[in-house]
Design a protein around this motif. Structure first.
Motif, PDB file in Angstrom:
ATOM      1  N   PHE A 146      20.957   9.765  -6.422  1.00 16.62           N
ATOM      2  CA  PHE A 146      19.541  10.079  -6.615  1.00 16.62           C
ATOM      3  C   PHE A 146      18.751   8.813  -6.913  1.00 16.62           C
ATOM      4  CE2 PHE A 146      15.954  11.687  -9.210  1.00 16.62           C
ATOM      5  CZ  PHE A 146      15.368  12.460  -8.231  1.00 16.62           C
ATOM      6  N   SER A 147      19.303   7.946  -7.769  1.00 16.78           N
ATOM      7  CA  SER A 147      18.566   6.712  -8.055  1.00 16.78           C
ATOM      8  C   SER A 147      18.482   5.849  -6.795  1.00 16.78           C
ATOM      9  CB  SER A 147      19.211   5.943  -9.208  1.00 16.78           C
ATOM     10  OG  SER A 147      20.591   5.851  -9.005  1.00 16.78           O
ATOM     11  N   GLY A 148      19.549   5.863  -5.984  1.00 18.68           N
ATOM     12  CA  GLY A 148      19.489   5.150  -4.715  1.00 18.68           C
ATOM     13  C   GLY A 148      18.362   5.663  -3.850  1.00 18.68           C
ATOM     14  N   PHE A 149      18.216   6.984  -3.796  1.00 23.58           N
ATOM     15  CA  PHE A 149      17.166   7.596  -2.986  1.00 23.58           C
ATOM     16  C   PHE A 149      15.785   7.194  -3.495  1.00 23.58           C
ATOM     17  CE2 PHE A 149      14.347  11.208  -2.090  1.00 23.58           C
ATOM     18  CZ  PHE A 149      14.418  11.194  -0.706  1.00 23.58           C
ATOM     19  N   VAL A 150      15.622   7.194  -4.836  1.00 24.84           N
ATOM     20  CA  VAL A 150      14.317   6.839  -5.416  1.00 24.84           C
ATOM     21  C   VAL A 150      13.965   5.386  -5.083  1.00 24.84           C
ATOM     22  CG1 VAL A 150      13.090   6.476  -7.587  1.00 24.84           C
ATOM     23  CG2 VAL A 150      14.433   8.544  -7.248  1.00 24.84           C
ATOM     24  N   ILE A 151      14.957   4.491  -5.232  1.00 19.89           N
ATOM     25  CA  ILE A 151      14.697   3.081  -4.933  1.00 19.89           C
ATOM     26  C   ILE A 151      14.350   2.905  -3.450  1.00 19.89           C
ATOM     27  CG2 ILE A 151      15.727   0.780  -4.833  1.00 19.89           C
ATOM     28  CD1 ILE A 151      17.393   1.570  -7.246  1.00 19.89           C
ATOM     29  N   PHE A 152      15.086   3.616  -2.612  1.00 24.89           N
ATOM     30  CA  PHE A 152      14.810   3.568  -1.175  1.00 24.89           C
ATOM     31  C   PHE A 152      13.366   3.971  -0.880  1.00 24.89           C
ATOM     32  CE2 PHE A 152      14.901   6.696   2.460  1.00 24.89           C
ATOM     33  CZ  PHE A 152      14.592   5.770   3.428  1.00 24.89           C
ATOM     34  N   PHE A 153      12.912   5.036  -1.559  1.00 22.38           N
ATOM     35  CA  PHE A 153      11.556   5.519  -1.349  1.00 22.38           C
ATOM     36  C   PHE A 153      10.529   4.488  -1.827  1.00 22.38           C
ATOM     37  CE2 PHE A 153       7.953   8.384  -2.150  1.00 22.38           C
ATOM     38  CZ  PHE A 153       7.923   8.992  -0.911  1.00 22.38           C
ATOM     39  N   LEU A 154      10.785   3.901  -3.007  1.00 18.21           N
ATOM     40  CA  LEU A 154       9.884   2.868  -3.532  1.00 18.21           C
ATOM     41  C   LEU A 154       9.822   1.673  -2.592  1.00 18.21           C
ATOM     42  CD1 LEU A 154      10.763   2.791  -7.331  1.00 18.21           C
ATOM     43  CD2 LEU A 154       8.683   3.645  -6.250  1.00 18.21           C
ATOM     44  N   PHE A 155      10.992   1.288  -2.076  1.00 20.01           N
ATOM     45  CA  PHE A 155      11.083   0.152  -1.160  1.00 20.01           C
ATOM     46  C   PHE A 155      10.247   0.407   0.092  1.00 20.01           C
ATOM     47  CE2 PHE A 155      13.776  -1.587   2.417  1.00 20.01           C
ATOM     48  CZ  PHE A 155      13.299  -2.876   2.319  1.00 20.01           C
ATOM     49  N   LEU A 156      10.314   1.658   0.564  1.00 22.99           N
ATOM     50  CA  LEU A 156       9.523   2.050   1.735  1.00 22.99           C
ATOM     51  C   LEU A 156       8.032   1.855   1.458  1.00 22.99           C
ATOM     52  CD1 LEU A 156      10.616   3.495   4.346  1.00 22.99           C
ATOM     53  CD2 LEU A 156       9.545   5.535   3.429  1.00 22.99           C
ATOM     54  N   LEU A 157       7.595   2.338   0.295  1.00 20.33           N
ATOM     55  CA  LEU A 157       6.182   2.217  -0.071  1.00 20.33           C
ATOM     56  C   LEU A 157       5.781   0.748  -0.196  1.00 20.33           C
ATOM     57  CD1 LEU A 157       5.598   4.978  -2.769  1.00 20.33           C
ATOM     58  CD2 LEU A 157       4.849   4.922  -0.388  1.00 20.33           C
ATOM     59  N   VAL A 158       6.631  -0.038  -0.896  1.00 19.57           N
ATOM     60  CA  VAL A 158       6.316  -1.457  -1.100  1.00 19.57           C
ATOM     61  C   VAL A 158       6.198  -2.173   0.243  1.00 19.57           C
ATOM     62  CG1 VAL A 158       7.258  -3.637  -1.942  1.00 19.57           C
ATOM     63  CG2 VAL A 158       7.281  -1.637  -3.400  1.00 19.57           C
ATOM     64  N   ALA A 159       7.139  -1.855   1.145  1.00 19.92           N
ATOM     65  CA  ALA A 159       7.114  -2.528   2.442  1.00 19.92           C
ATOM     66  C   ALA A 159       5.847  -2.168   3.209  1.00 19.92           C
ATOM     67  CB  ALA A 159       8.358  -2.154   3.242  1.00 19.92           C
ATOM     68  N   LEU A 160       5.448  -0.892   3.159  1.00 11.11           N
ATOM     69  CA  LEU A 160       4.240  -0.476   3.876  1.00 11.11           C
ATOM     70  C   LEU A 160       3.002  -1.125   3.282  1.00 11.11           C
ATOM     71  CD1 LEU A 160       4.896   3.286   4.561  1.00 11.11           C
ATOM     72  CD2 LEU A 160       4.497   1.486   6.233  1.00 11.11           C
ATOM     73  N   PHE A 161       2.885  -1.080   1.941  1.00  9.78           N
ATOM     74  CA  PHE A 161       1.742  -1.715   1.298  1.00  9.78           C
ATOM     75  C   PHE A 161       1.767  -3.220   1.559  1.00  9.78           C
ATOM     76  CE2 PHE A 161       1.331   2.157  -1.305  1.00  9.78           C
ATOM     77  CZ  PHE A 161      -0.012   2.365  -1.089  1.00  9.78           C
ATOM     78  N   GLY A 162       2.973  -3.784   1.527  1.00  6.55           N
ATOM     79  CA  GLY A 162       3.119  -5.211   1.760  1.00  6.55           C
ATOM     80  C   GLY A 162       2.587  -5.596   3.117  1.00  6.55           C
ATOM     81  N   LEU A 163       2.910  -4.783   4.127  1.00  5.12           N
ATOM     82  CA  LEU A 163       2.438  -5.066   5.471  1.00  5.12           C
ATOM     83  C   LEU A 163       0.915  -5.070   5.517  1.00  5.12           C
ATOM     84  CD1 LEU A 163       3.280  -5.477   8.437  1.00  5.12           C
ATOM     85  CD2 LEU A 163       2.912  -3.040   8.742  1.00  5.12           C
ATOM     86  N   VAL A 164       0.305  -4.043   4.862  1.00  8.80           N
ATOM     87  CA  VAL A 164      -1.162  -3.927   4.894  1.00  8.80           C
ATOM     88  C   VAL A 164      -1.808  -5.066   4.100  1.00  8.80           C
ATOM     89  CG1 VAL A 164      -3.111  -2.477   4.233  1.00  8.80           C
ATOM     90  CG2 VAL A 164      -1.028  -1.445   5.165  1.00  8.80           C
ATOM     91  N   LEU A 165      -1.245  -5.348   2.905  1.00 11.57           N
ATOM     92  CA  LEU A 165      -1.916  -6.289   1.995  1.00 11.57           C
ATOM     93  C   LEU A 165      -1.711  -7.752   2.377  1.00 11.57           C
ATOM     94  CD1 LEU A 165      -1.194  -4.637  -1.477  1.00 11.57           C
ATOM     95  CD2 LEU A 165      -3.301  -4.607  -0.162  1.00 11.57           C
ATOM     96  N   THR A 166      -0.669  -8.053   3.181  1.00 14.48           N
ATOM     97  CA  THR A 166      -0.442  -9.465   3.482  1.00 14.48           C
ATOM     98  C   THR A 166      -0.840  -9.839   4.909  1.00 14.48           C
ATOM     99  OG1 THR A 166       1.819  -9.010   4.156  1.00 14.48           O
ATOM    100  CG2 THR A 166       1.493  -9.716   1.881  1.00 14.48           C
ATOM    101  N   SER A 167      -1.299  -8.869   5.710  1.00 10.37           N
ATOM    102  CA  SER A 167      -1.661  -9.233   7.073  1.00 10.37           C
ATOM    103  C   SER A 167      -3.178  -9.223   7.230  1.00 10.37           C
ATOM    104  CB  SER A 167      -0.992  -8.287   8.066  1.00 10.37           C
ATOM    105  OG  SER A 167      -1.256  -6.970   7.700  1.00 10.37           O
ATOM    106  N   GLY A 168      -3.631  -9.643   8.381  1.00 10.37           N
ATOM    107  CA  GLY A 168      -5.063  -9.716   8.622  1.00 10.37           C
ATOM    108  C   GLY A 168      -5.583 -11.120   8.385  1.00 10.37           C
ATOM    109  N   ARG A 169      -6.893 -11.293   8.640  1.00 10.74           N
ATOM    110  CA  ARG A 169      -7.475 -12.622   8.540  1.00 10.74           C
ATOM    111  C   ARG A 169      -7.580 -13.090   7.085  1.00 10.74           C
ATOM    112  NH1 ARG A 169     -10.483 -15.331  12.814  1.00 10.74           N
ATOM    113  NH2 ARG A 169      -9.814 -13.597  14.083  1.00 10.74           N
ATOM    114  N   THR A 170      -8.060 -12.217   6.215  1.00  5.78           N
ATOM    115  CA  THR A 170      -8.139 -12.578   4.798  1.00  5.78           C
ATOM    116  C   THR A 170      -7.346 -11.560   3.983  1.00  5.78           C
ATOM    117  OG1 THR A 170     -10.202 -11.351   4.714  1.00  5.78           O
ATOM    118  CG2 THR A 170     -10.366 -13.751   4.847  1.00  5.78           C
ATOM    119  N   PRO A 171      -6.027 -11.747   3.924  1.00  4.19           N
ATOM    120  CA  PRO A 171      -5.203 -10.769   3.211  1.00  4.19           C
ATOM    121  C   PRO A 171      -5.459 -10.798   1.714  1.00  4.19           C
ATOM    122  CG  PRO A 171      -3.897 -12.660   3.884  1.00  4.19           C
ATOM    123  CD  PRO A 171      -5.251 -12.839   4.486  1.00  4.19           C
ATOM    124  N   VAL A 172      -5.240  -9.655   1.059  1.00  8.62           N
ATOM    125  CA  VAL A 172      -5.409  -9.593  -0.395  1.00  8.62           C
ATOM    126  C   VAL A 172      -4.400 -10.537  -1.053  1.00  8.62           C
ATOM    127  CG1 VAL A 172      -5.457  -8.073  -2.388  1.00  8.62           C
ATOM    128  CG2 VAL A 172      -6.075  -7.186  -0.132  1.00  8.62           C
TER     129      VAL A 172
END
Lengths: 325, 320
Positions: free
Chosen positions: A37-63
Motif C-alpha cells: 500500500f505504501s508503494g502504491f501511495v508513493i507511486f501515485f505521488l510520484f505520478l503527480l510530481v512528474a506531471l506537475f514537474g512537466l508543467v512547471l519546468t517547461s515553457g518559455r518562462t517556467p515557474v
C-alpha cells in the motif's frame, strides 16, 4: 426488441457493478498489505510530481527554471535563502529559497529534480509498455501454436528469445545507446526492445496451459479466428502475472536509465535527469553531498515503491499465497 | 544423454551464428563511422582515413567484412583499431583483473544468501523473516552507483579503506604478504557492492523455493511420523529445494565476462567492464564484437551445463 434492450442494459449494469466490486475488493486487499500500500501511495505521488514537474519546468518562462545558471550562487546547501541583492528579480527561485540547494553552476536542484521526474516516469512506462506489448504478442502466439501443425511458429519465437538472451543486456543497451544519436526516445525504445524476453516466456507458459481449457475449445468449435481467441479470450486470463512483471519492470527500467545517465549516455544535457544530476554532483561529494544524496534517494524511493507494489500485487493475485497468510 | 548433448550443441551453434550476425549488423549499421570518431584531429588527413579504411577492410562489402572478422577472431589475429594490440590478449589481461572481483563477489553472494533465505523460510512470518524481506527490497532497489558513493563516504571518512584502483599508487618493494593484503583491501568495497544485489535476489529465491517445498505432502508426512524438525528441514526439505540452484551454477558463467561497467568505472578498476565501456566510447568495433561473442559463448555453455546438471541431479526428469 425492447426485452433484448433491457436485458442488455441490465447486463451492462451488472458488469459495471461487478468491476466496481472488484476494484473495492482490490483496495481492501491492498490496504491489508502495508508495504504494497505504501508503494502504491508513493507511486501515485510520484505520478503527480512528474506531471506537475512537466508543467512547471517547461515553457518559455517556467515557474521553476531548471536551466538557469547563477554562478554567484553555486553549491548552496538545501533550504538556503537566495541572495536577492545580487540576483535579478527574475532569477530568484520561487519563494526565494533553494529547497534542495544549488549545483556547481548555481542551478536550482529542486527544479532540476522536478524536470528529471518526468524523464524517469516516461522512460519507465514507455520502455515497459514496448516490452509488454512485444512480450504478450510473441508469448501469446508461441503458446497458442505450441503444439500441432503450427509448431514452427513456437520454435521460431523461442529460438529468438534464446538469441536475445545471449546478449549481455546492460552492455547491449549501452552499445546501442552510445551508437545512436543521444535522445530520450532512443533510450526508451532500446530498453523496451531488449527486455521483452521474460514476459514472452511466461505468457507462453500460461498459454500452453490455457489452450487445453474448455472455453478455448468451445471458442475454437464455434469457428472463432485464432487471433481473436488469442487476444480476446485467452489474453485476459493471462494478464495478472504480466501486470506484476510490468510493475517490477518499470523499477528496473528506471534503474537502467539512471545508470545510463550516470555514465553520460541517454538524455542529452542541459535536460536534467536524476542520473545525470547525481553524475554531475559526484565530483563534489565531500563539499556538496546533497548533490549526490538527493537524486540517489529519490531514485531509490521510487524504485522501491514500484518493487513493493509489484510484489504486493503478486501476492494479491496468487490465491494460494493469500490463503496461507 | 549423448544424443541430448549432441542436439543441444547443434542448436546452440546455430544460435551462436545468428548472434554473431546480429551483433555485427547492429554495430555496422548504426549511424556514425569509426573513422569519424575524431574529425578534428589535424593529423587525420583524408589519405590517412583512406589507409585506415583499407587496413581494417572498411571499404569492402559487409558480408566480406563479416567473414574477415570472424576468420581473424578464430585464428587469433584480431587487433584493436585504437592501439593495434591483439584483442584476445587485451581481453585476457583485463579478464585477469576482473576475475578476483567476480570470485569474491560470487563467494559472498552464495555464502550469505543460502543461510539467510533458508532461515527466513523456516521461521516464516517471524521478525527475522520480515526484516530480511524488507532489507532485500531495499538492496534490490538501491541504484548501484548511489550505494557506491554512500559506501565511499562512509569508508573514506571513518574506516580508511582504500577505494580507488587495484593497488595503492606507487607501491613497490614490499613483502609479498603486504602486497596481497593491499590487493585484498582494494577488492573489498567493489566486490561487496557487486554482491549486494545478488544476495538480495538469491536469498529471496532460496526462501520462496524452500517455502514451496515445505508445503509439500512428503514434508507433512515426515513431520507427522515424528522426525526431529532439524532433520525434516535440512535433510528432506533442503535437498529438494536445492534442485533449481544446481542449474544456477551454470548460469554464473556469463557473469565472468560481464563485469560491472558502472562499478568498475567508479572505482577505476581496470577490468573487463571498463575496457568494454572505453571500447564503446572509442567505437573500437573488434573489441566490442569480441567481448559480445565471448559472452554469448559463455551464456550458451552455461545453459548447456545447467541442463546437464539438472538431468544428473533430478531423477524425475527423463529424456524421450
Amino acid at each position: 426488441m425492447d426485452i433484448v434492450k433491457t436485458e442488455m442494459s441490465a447486463d451492462i449494469i451488472h458488469k459495471k457493478g461487478k468491476t466496481k466490486k472488484q476494484v473495492t475488493q482490490f483496495f481492501m486487499l491492498l490496504k491489508e498489505n502495508r508495504l504494497a500500500f505504501s508503494g502504491f501511495v508513493i507511486f501515485f505521488l510520484f505520478l503527480l510530481v512528474a506531471l506537475f514537474g512537466l508543467v512547471l519546468t517547461s515553457g518559455r518562462t517556467p515557474v521553476f527554471d531548471p536551466a538557469h545558471i547563477r554562478l554567484q550562487e553555486k553549491l548552496r546547501p538545501p533550504f538556503s535563502k537566495a541572495n536577492t541583492d545580487i540576483l535579478q528579480p527574475d532569477e530568484v527561485p520561487p519563494m526565494g529559497i533553494y529547497i534542495f540547494g544549488t549545483d556547481n553552476l548555481g542551478r536550482d536542484v529542486f527544479s532540476r529534480m522536478l524536470q528529471g521526474a518526468w524523464v524517469s516516469l516516461t522512460v519507465g512506462f514507455v520502455a515497459v509498455g514496448i516490452s509488454v506489448v512485444i512480450g504478450i504478442f510473441m508469448g501469446g502466439i508461441a503458446g497458442y501454436f505450441g503444439q500441432g501443425r503450427m509448431l514452427w511458429v513456437d520454435t521460431l519465437i523461442m529460438r529468438l528469445v534464446d538469441i536475445m538472451l545471449c546478449f549481455p543486456s546492460f552492455f547491449l543497451i549501452l552499445t546501442v545507446v552510445a551508437l545512436l544519436p543521444a535522445s530520450m526516445y532512443n533510450v526508451m525504445i532500446v530498453i523496451g526492445l531488449t527486455s521483452w524476453m521474460g514476459t514472452t516466456r511466461f505468457v507462453r507458459a500460461e498459454f500452453l496451459s490455457l489452450r487445453e481449457q474448455d472455453f478455448v475449445r468451445a471458442a475454437r468449435a464455434l469457428g472463432i479466428g485464432n487471433l481473436r481467441i488469442i487476444f480476446r479470450h485467452m489474453m485476459p486470463n493471462a494478464l495478472g502475472p504480466v501486470l506484476v512483471s510490468a510493475t517490477i519492470g518499470i523499477a528496473s527500467a528506471i534503474l537502467t536509465e539512471a545508470g545510463l545517465s550516470f555514465l553520460g549516455f541517454g538524455v542529452p544535457p542541459p535536460h536534467a535527469t536524476w542520473g545525470n544530476i547525481l553524475s554531475d554532483g559526484k565530483n563534489f561529494i565531500f563539499d556538496a553531498p546533497w548533490l549526490t544524496f538527493i537524486p540517489g534517494l529519490f531514485i531509490f524511493i521510487v524504485v522501491l515503491a514500484f518493487n513493493l507494489f509489484g510484489e504486493g500485487l503478486r501476492d494479491m493475485l496468487n490465491p494460494k499465497l493469500r490463503k496461507d497468510r | 544423454m549423448l544424443s541430448f548433448i549432441g542436439r543441444s550443441l547443434v542448436q546452440k551453434a546455430i544460435t551462436l551464428f545468428v548472434v554473431s550476425v546480429v551483433s555485427f549488423l547492429i554495430i555496422h549499421l548504426a549511424p556514425g563511422k569509426p573513422s569519424q570518431v575524431n574529425p578534428l584531429n589535424p593529423k587525420f588527413t583524408p589519405a590517412m582515413l583512406e589507409r585506415f579504411r583499407k587496413q581494417f577492410h572498411l571499404d569492402k562489402p559487409l558480408y566480406v567484412q563479416y567473414g574477415i572478422f570472424y576468420r581473424d577472431l578464430f585464428t587469433g589475429r584480431t587487433v584493436s583499431w585504437k592501439d593495434g594490440q591483439p584483442v584476445l590478449k587485451k581481453i585476457w589481461i583485463r579478464f585477469l583483473n576482473s576475475l578476483p572481483l567476480f570470485l569474491l563477489g560470487t563467494i559472498l553472494t552464495w555464502t550469505f544468501s543460502f543461510p539467510v533465505g533458508i532461515h527466513a523460510a523456516i521461521s516464516r512470518g517471524s521478525r527475522f523473516d520480515r526484516v530480511t524481506t524488507f532489507a532485500s527490497y531495499l538492496l534490490i532497489s538501491i541504484p548501484g552507483f548511489f550505494f557506491a558513493y554512500v559506501l565511499i563516504i562512509l569508508v573514506v571518512t571513518h574506516l580508511h579503506v582504500p577505494v580507488i584502483g587495484m593497488e595503492t599508487f606507487g607501491i613497490s618493494g614490499i613483502s609479498k604478504l603486504h602486497y596481497m593484503m593491499d590487493r585484498l583491501w582494494h577488492m573489498l568495497i567493489p566486490s561487496v557492492l557487486g554482491a549486494t544485489g545478488g544476495i538480495a535476489v538469491l536469498s529471496r529465491y532460496v526462501r520462496s523455493e524452500m517455502i514451496e517445498v515445505e508445503g509439500q505432502d512428503y514434508i507433512r508426512t515426515a513431520v507427522a511420523k515424528g522426525l526431529p524438525p532439524d532433520e525434516v528441514h535440512y535433510k528432506h526439505a533442503l535437498r529438494n529445494a536445492m534442485l533449481p540452484f544446481v542449474t544456477m551454477f551454470g548460469l554464473i558463467l556469463p557473469g565472468l565476462i560481464g563485469g560491472s561497467v558502472i562499478i568498475e568505472s567508479i572505482f577505476s578498476w581496470p577490468g573487463m567492464g571498463r575496457m568494454a565501456y572505453d571500447a564503446i566510447l572509442a567505437r573500437d568495433y573488434p573489441v566490442i564484437l569480441t567481448v559480445n561473442f565471448i559472452s554469448a559463448v559463455l551464456v550458451l555453455i552455461g545453459t548447456l551445463i545447467s541442463d546437464i546438471l539438472y538431468l544428473v541431479a533430478d531423477p524425475r526428469i527423463r529424456l524421450q
